[in-house]
Enzyme design. Sequence first.
Site, short mmCIF file in Angstrom:
data_model
loop_
_atom_site.label_atom_id
_atom_site.label_comp_id
_atom_site.label_asym_id
_atom_site.label_seq_id
_atom_site.Cartn_x
_atom_site.Cartn_y
_atom_site.Cartn_z
N HIS A 53 -8.76 97.23 64.29
CA HIS A 53 -9.98 96.70 63.68
C HIS A 53 -9.79 95.30 63.10
O HIS A 53 -10.53 94.37 63.48
CB HIS A 53 -10.50 97.66 62.60
CG HIS A 53 -11.57 97.09 61.74
ND1 HIS A 53 -12.81 96.72 62.24
CD2 HIS A 53 -11.59 96.79 60.40
CE1 HIS A 53 -13.55 96.23 61.25
NE2 HIS A 53 -12.84 96.25 60.14
N HIS A 77 -8.28 91.37 55.79
CA HIS A 77 -9.44 91.62 54.93
C HIS A 77 -9.50 93.03 54.32
O HIS A 77 -10.13 93.23 53.29
CB HIS A 77 -10.74 91.30 55.68
CG HIS A 77 -11.17 92.35 56.66
ND1 HIS A 77 -10.67 92.41 57.95
CD2 HIS A 77 -12.03 93.38 56.55
CE1 HIS A 77 -11.22 93.42 58.59
NE2 HIS A 77 -12.06 94.03 57.76
N GLU A 81 -8.23 96.57 49.85
CA GLU A 81 -9.13 97.70 49.61
C GLU A 81 -8.54 99.02 50.11
O GLU A 81 -8.72 100.06 49.48
CB GLU A 81 -10.48 97.45 50.29
CG GLU A 81 -11.52 98.50 49.95
CD GLU A 81 -12.88 98.17 50.54
OE1 GLU A 81 -13.84 98.86 50.20
OE2 GLU A 81 -12.99 97.22 51.33
N ASP A 82 -7.84 98.99 51.24
CA ASP A 82 -7.44 100.23 51.90
C ASP A 82 -5.94 100.50 51.94
O ASP A 82 -5.50 101.49 52.51
CB ASP A 82 -7.97 100.24 53.35
CG ASP A 82 -9.48 100.26 53.40
OD1 ASP A 82 -10.09 100.72 52.42
OD2 ASP A 82 -10.06 99.81 54.40
N ASP A 264 -43.76 88.48 79.45
CA ASP A 264 -42.75 87.44 79.23
C ASP A 264 -41.44 88.07 78.78
O ASP A 264 -40.84 87.69 77.79
CB ASP A 264 -43.22 86.40 78.20
CG ASP A 264 -43.66 87.05 76.89
OD1 ASP A 264 -43.70 88.30 76.83
OD2 ASP A 264 -43.93 86.32 75.92
#
Length: 722
Positions: A53, A77, A81-82, A264
């Site tokens: 990821h 990133h 957090e993880d 269109d």
Amino acid sequence: MEDLDKASLEDLNEAIKSYYPDADFGLVERAYRFSEARHKGQKRKSGEDYIVHPLSVAKILATMKMDIPSIVTGILHDTVEDTPATLEELRKEFGQEIAFLVDGVTKISQISFSTSHEKQAENFRKMVFAMARDIRVIFVKLADRTHNMRTLSHMKPEKQQKIAQETIEIYAPLANRLGISWMKIELEDLSFKYLKPDVYKKISQLVNKKKGERDEYIQNLIDIFTEKVSQYGLDVEVSGRAKHFYSIFKKMDTQQINFEDIHDIVAFRVLTKKMSECYEVLGIVHSFFKPVPGRFKDYIAMPKNNMYQSLHTTVIGPYGERLEIQIRTTEMHQVAELGIAAHWEYKSGKLSEKDSAKFHWLRKLAENQEAAESPSEYLESLKLDLFMSDIYVFSPKGQIYELPSGSTPLDFAYTVHTEVGNKCIGSKVNGRIVPLKHKLRSGDTVEIMTSPTARPNKDWLKFVRTSRAKSKIRTLIRSEERERARDLGHEILERECKRIAESIKDIEKRKDLSDITGKLSFASYDEMLISIGYGKASVDKILTFIFPNSKPLAEPIEEKKKKLPTPRPNSSRQRSLVKIRGLEDEVLVRFGKCCNPLPGEEIVGYISRGKGVTIHKLDCKKVLDLDPNRSIDVIWDLGESARATMVRIKVFLDDSPGILNLMSQVISSRGINIKSANIRARNDRKATGLFELEVRDKSQLNECIRELERLDAVISVDRVQN
């Protein structure tokens, strides 16, 4: 898996080399190894190693030609957090700049936009400030969201719905505002796929069904364009494509037409070498295809505020069909695809001063929070400023002003100056007198007529579009309402003081008045009077606190006559549905007809002296025009005695035999009672159905709508608000 990761890292490096051969690839690899080690053992819902990821996010940033700190941030990133990694660790390993960017992305990632209005407004503020401090933070977050949407199929359905809703409401418009058109289109289509899976499937099947026929048609048109333009010695690149699924759905839904009625569905793009050639090509195209009046836009002379430049025209094609054609230079096309990222100096890691000035709107977003008086108002202001397309109009002296699409002369007046708006009595557009609610178009010249005695009208809020105009009008109207409420509160307090043989002047002369009002939980004496005037504060409690030993006298008959009517108690149905916090006495409760709130939706109450409490949905547009000081906390109180609530839905569908019976079966099978059903057929074998239903709550209604959309004949289903 390790070999695959190495290959992916090599692919990332190749992508960076294509535009920045002198990049610090050692830093990129160090970030990759750091992230790989910290995420070791973690898996995504798909079963892939988690490192896939962040590496994919970095690849998306590389396709946008971002600088190395942005790409490294993409790789890192999720580490704070993880994983056990800390910001301090990142700072030591990769420097302050990258640690700052990772921290910004982490904070945005922790934001939930599907929470209460107060929390949602605060989360939007955090996101806007993060963007204003360093725009790269939002680029990384958008890349992160894009990859998450590409892999959303591995999530549970309820999670898919929540993420898709957030994406289409916030991240897709944000990508559009930043000018990243490919990302906006992809995020919209992916969100549409999960929000309305059956409608998405129908449209994708219809588009793919005619793919071979359409590809042949596109190639024929490309050959015609190329041949005609080459006769004038111009070298251009022509391409055609079908419009994306979500834009087709929006057109079907807005215009109430079927897929076959969209003429269109294909758009053509012509790329030139120089700006002057864009206008040459336009003239050539109009010479062999008849232009449709009013369908030409020059975004080259007047670029959109996301830096987009192009000529747009609609013409009648060789088979009588409408063709949308965009004409721009190769450089303009790069900006159209990448937006602000196309102007990013990847070597210096910043925008030039010239390009930075074009994003003044971002600073305005941060400033606008100061003017908003409530979370709902701030959210409305943000969405107006962030997510609307623009028009360009002129003052009589030729000065150009940028306004949201749908703006009126009043919006223009408030953009020029607050007092011009407040004193406005009329307007002229292109020399002709028009109503104040007249919708402006790009190129209009607007003149405002004023009077020193004029005052804003509350009805203006029904048609102005800009957040500035709405804010200024509300501020003045609320100020007047508060003044009236203060006068009424003073009158009531004075009357009640007489009833206990006391004087209001004695209260106002007390040196400890501010302490008294503070202990009664009011910010000031004036705020106390305003609360009394609005009916939010109990005068008896206030006087008992101030004069604990006073006893009431017999109430004079003339004073009784002056008393305002006491609201009636709740009806049994209303008492079982809503509980009002902070009011001990029972009062009349009404549900706003403007929004008809359902159990399960966020609600707010607004109190009016003598009229009780009106319950609105928290996002009801009418709420924004009410004084926040009149609001009161209310919650759903759903007991066994709670009854069903009436709602209306509108269904647009093919007029086919037995469809009413089919829809009735679907609705009844969800345990919903149909109070009335009205189907009106049209000449084009389409029909519009209006149903009045008794539903238990929001979730039951949403489930019913989803089931109806699965029917082959149904094109769209919408809840109807008054």
